[in-house]
Design a protein around this motif. Sequence first.
Motif, PDB file in Angstrom:
ATOM      1  N   GLY A  91       0.836  -1.243   0.031  1.00 48.70           N
ATOM      2  CA  GLY A  91       0.073   0.030  -0.057  1.00 48.70           C
ATOM      3  C   GLY A  91       0.820   1.366   0.186  1.00 48.70           C
ATOM      4  O   GLY A  91       1.842   1.418   0.707  1.00 48.70           O
ATOM      5  N   VAL A  92       0.501   2.210  -0.880  1.00 48.07           N
ATOM      6  CA  VAL A  92       1.412   3.515  -0.892  1.00 48.07           C
ATOM      7  C   VAL A  92       0.652   4.424  -0.040  1.00 48.07           C
ATOM      8  O   VAL A  92      -0.498   4.819   0.144  1.00 48.07           O
ATOM      9  N   ILE A  93       1.570   5.257   0.722  1.00 44.40           N
ATOM     10  CA  ILE A  93       1.170   6.407   1.355  1.00 44.40           C
ATOM     11  C   ILE A  93       0.417   7.357   0.641  1.00 44.40           C
ATOM     12  O   ILE A  93       0.786   7.814  -0.315  1.00 44.40           O
ATOM     13  N   GLY A  94      -0.838   7.795   1.042  1.00 42.02           N
ATOM     14  CA  GLY A  94      -1.776   8.624   0.340  1.00 42.02           C
ATOM     15  C   GLY A  94      -2.650   8.076  -0.581  1.00 42.02           C
ATOM     16  O   GLY A  94      -3.450   8.724  -0.980  1.00 42.02           O
ATOM     17  N   GLU A  95      -2.439   6.727  -0.767  1.00 42.71           N
ATOM     18  CA  GLU A  95      -3.681   6.216  -1.686  1.00 42.71           C
ATOM     19  C   GLU A  95      -5.115   6.157  -1.046  1.00 42.71           C
ATOM     20  O   GLU A  95      -4.982   5.875   0.390  1.00 42.71           O
ATOM     21  N   LYS A  96      -5.819   6.055  -1.898  1.00 43.20           N
ATOM     22  CA  LYS A  96      -7.450   6.345  -1.202  1.00 43.20           C
ATOM     23  C   LYS A  96      -8.316   4.921  -1.540  1.00 43.20           C
ATOM     24  O   LYS A  96      -8.171   4.355  -2.489  1.00 43.20           O
ATOM     25  N   TRP A  97      -8.840   4.705  -0.547  1.00 42.42           N
ATOM     26  CA  TRP A  97      -9.615   3.321  -0.672  1.00 42.42           C
ATOM     27  C   TRP A  97     -10.975   3.872  -0.482  1.00 42.42           C
ATOM     28  O   TRP A  97     -11.550   4.464   0.337  1.00 42.42           O
ATOM     29  N   GLN A  98     -11.730   3.188  -1.487  1.00 39.38           N
ATOM     30  CA  GLN A  98     -13.438   3.762  -1.586  1.00 39.38           C
ATOM     31  C   GLN A  98     -14.033   2.417  -1.368  1.00 39.38           C
ATOM     32  O   GLN A  98     -13.651   1.313  -2.030  1.00 39.38           O
ATOM     33  N   PHE A  99     -15.152   2.624  -0.705  1.00 33.60           N
ATOM     34  CA  PHE A  99     -15.860   1.277  -0.190  1.00 33.60           C
ATOM     35  C   PHE A  99     -17.388   1.409  -0.903  1.00 33.60           C
ATOM     36  O   PHE A  99     -17.812   2.464  -1.364  1.00 33.60           O
ATOM     37  N   GLY A 100     -18.031   0.470  -0.939  1.00 35.51           N
ATOM     38  CA  GLY A 100     -19.359   0.434  -1.522  1.00 35.51           C
ATOM     39  C   GLY A 100     -20.203   1.501  -0.940  1.00 35.51           C
ATOM     40  O   GLY A 100     -21.205   1.895  -1.597  1.00 35.51           O
ATOM     41  N   SER A 101     -20.070   1.765   0.154  1.00 38.89           N
ATOM     42  CA  SER A 101     -20.898   2.538   1.163  1.00 38.89           C
ATOM     43  C   SER A 101     -20.584   4.188   0.803  1.00 38.89           C
ATOM     44  O   SER A 101     -21.579   4.904   1.220  1.00 38.89           O
ATOM     45  N   GLY A 102     -19.823   4.312  -0.060  1.00 42.09           N
ATOM     46  CA  GLY A 102     -19.319   5.696  -0.329  1.00 42.09           C
ATOM     47  C   GLY A 102     -18.081   6.295   0.604  1.00 42.09           C
ATOM     48  O   GLY A 102     -17.614   7.182   0.142  1.00 42.09           O
ATOM     49  N   LEU A 103     -17.718   5.621   1.514  1.00 38.83           N
ATOM     50  CA  LEU A 103     -16.575   5.850   2.360  1.00 38.83           C
ATOM     51  C   LEU A 103     -15.443   5.936   1.651  1.00 38.83           C
ATOM     52  O   LEU A 103     -15.252   4.946   0.838  1.00 38.83           O
ATOM     53  N   VAL A 104     -14.661   6.883   1.851  1.00 37.33           N
ATOM     54  CA  VAL A 104     -13.321   6.822   1.275  1.00 37.33           C
ATOM     55  C   VAL A 104     -12.051   7.086   2.336  1.00 37.33           C
ATOM     56  O   VAL A 104     -12.254   8.374   3.349  1.00 37.33           O
ATOM     57  N   LEU A 105     -11.326   6.247   2.503  1.00 36.74           N
ATOM     58  CA  LEU A 105     -10.141   6.273   3.415  1.00 36.74           C
ATOM     59  C   LEU A 105      -8.960   6.577   2.799  1.00 36.74           C
ATOM     60  O   LEU A 105      -8.467   6.058   1.626  1.00 36.74           O
ATOM     61  N   GLN A 106      -7.798   7.165   3.630  1.00 40.06           N
ATOM     62  CA  GLN A 106      -6.400   7.452   2.984  1.00 40.06           C
ATOM     63  C   GLN A 106      -5.329   6.872   3.696  1.00 40.06           C
ATOM     64  O   GLN A 106      -5.357   7.100   4.904  1.00 40.06           O
ATOM     65  N   ARG A 141      -7.036   8.066   7.386  1.00 38.08           N
ATOM     66  CA  ARG A 141      -7.724   9.201   7.599  1.00 38.08           C
ATOM     67  C   ARG A 141      -8.948   9.178   7.095  1.00 38.08           C
ATOM     68  O   ARG A 141      -8.970   8.571   5.550  1.00 38.08           O
ATOM     69  N   VAL A 142     -10.012   9.809   7.386  1.00 40.49           N
ATOM     70  CA  VAL A 142     -11.182   9.884   6.517  1.00 40.49           C
ATOM     71  C   VAL A 142     -11.193  11.037   5.504  1.00 40.49           C
ATOM     72  O   VAL A 142     -11.221  12.033   6.011  1.00 40.49           O
ATOM     73  N   VAL A 143     -11.746  10.525   4.280  1.00 40.07           N
ATOM     74  CA  VAL A 143     -11.742  11.717   3.309  1.00 40.07           C
ATOM     75  C   VAL A 143     -13.128  11.929   3.064  1.00 40.07           C
ATOM     76  O   VAL A 143     -13.350  13.089   3.081  1.00 40.07           O
ATOM     77  N   VAL A 144     -13.939  10.991   3.035  1.00 38.92           N
ATOM     78  CA  VAL A 144     -15.212  11.055   2.875  1.00 38.92           C
ATOM     79  C   VAL A 144     -15.842  10.234   4.074  1.00 38.92           C
ATOM     80  O   VAL A 144     -15.595   9.012   3.927  1.00 38.92           O
ATOM     81  N   PRO A 145     -16.602  11.025   4.693  1.00 37.18           N
ATOM     82  CA  PRO A 145     -17.348  10.018   5.761  1.00 37.18           C
ATOM     83  C   PRO A 145     -18.580   8.981   5.296  1.00 37.18           C
ATOM     84  O   PRO A 145     -18.828   9.179   3.954  1.00 37.18           O
ATOM     85  N   GLY A 146     -18.665   8.186   5.956  1.00 35.45           N
ATOM     86  CA  GLY A 146     -19.634   7.035   5.364  1.00 35.45           C
ATOM     87  C   GLY A 146     -19.729   5.933   6.340  1.00 35.45           C
ATOM     88  O   GLY A 146     -19.451   5.805   7.765  1.00 35.45           O
ATOM     89  N   SER A 147     -20.011   4.510   5.971  1.00 33.70           N
ATOM     90  CA  SER A 147     -20.303   3.523   6.685  1.00 33.70           C
ATOM     91  C   SER A 147     -19.197   2.375   6.562  1.00 33.70           C
ATOM     92  O   SER A 147     -18.945   2.076   5.087  1.00 33.70           O
ATOM     93  N   LEU A 148     -18.653   1.569   7.452  1.00 30.05           N
ATOM     94  CA  LEU A 148     -17.823   0.437   7.232  1.00 30.05           C
ATOM     95  C   LEU A 148     -18.921  -0.958   7.397  1.00 30.05           C
ATOM     96  O   LEU A 148     -19.521  -0.967   8.261  1.00 30.05           O
ATOM     97  N   VAL A 149     -19.063  -1.560   6.014  1.00 32.76           N
ATOM     98  CA  VAL A 149     -20.058  -2.405   6.129  1.00 32.76           C
ATOM     99  C   VAL A 149     -19.515  -3.873   5.988  1.00 32.76           C
ATOM    100  O   VAL A 149     -18.643  -3.892   5.131  1.00 32.76           O
ATOM    101  N   PRO A 150     -19.717  -4.731   7.043  1.00 39.04           N
ATOM    102  CA  PRO A 150     -19.198  -6.085   6.776  1.00 39.04           C
ATOM    103  C   PRO A 150     -19.259  -6.630   5.469  1.00 39.04           C
ATOM    104  O   PRO A 150     -20.486  -6.623   4.851  1.00 39.04           O
TER     105      PRO A 150
END
Length: 202
Positions: A91-106, A141-150
Amino acid sequence: MGKATTSTGIHKKPVSVPVQVRAPGPKQTGLHSGVVGDHIGDTAHHGGDDQAVYAYATEDYAWWAAQLGRELPPGIFGENLTTSGLDLLGGVIGEKWQFGSGLVLQVTFGRIPCVTFQNRMAEPRWVKRFAAANRTGAYLRVVVPGSLVPGDRITVVDRPAHGLTLTESFEIYMHDQSRLARLLDAPELPPELLAELRERLG
């Protein structure tokens, strides 16, 4: 390395319902964890916007289980998110993860082990072993708030060109300080860490 606290949030158990995630604010004065309902005991060293969520990979759990000769249930490392099929080591420092719920983490940095973690694991020299193995998991860090869905799918939607990985950055910071300047290639690192690096580099 933080000293052991009487109140700890390292005891995590899997959940089967969505949990809300938002930016918690400053480390010592904000909401501490990015995960609503989560508890952080040592707010001097853990939590805040740059450690809002902690992720650990099932693949790295399997590696540790083989090393330690015992089963390691999800959550024993205190992570908020246990991933599968996602390359945390690369994983690269600063990469962003998008979740199906719309949550985006970095991704911000790896985990520096502490005495509380060592006490939890009850393994001799655990702090040094964990650091030497460089399977740190990822603070986010949280870029776009949302839900963590199992069971939600995670997609890497942005990966910085500097290519500084969690593995490389942790190795440099902990074990190869002759290369500290390389860390400055990643402006997405926590501001507190960048300030420390600039001071050390003069």
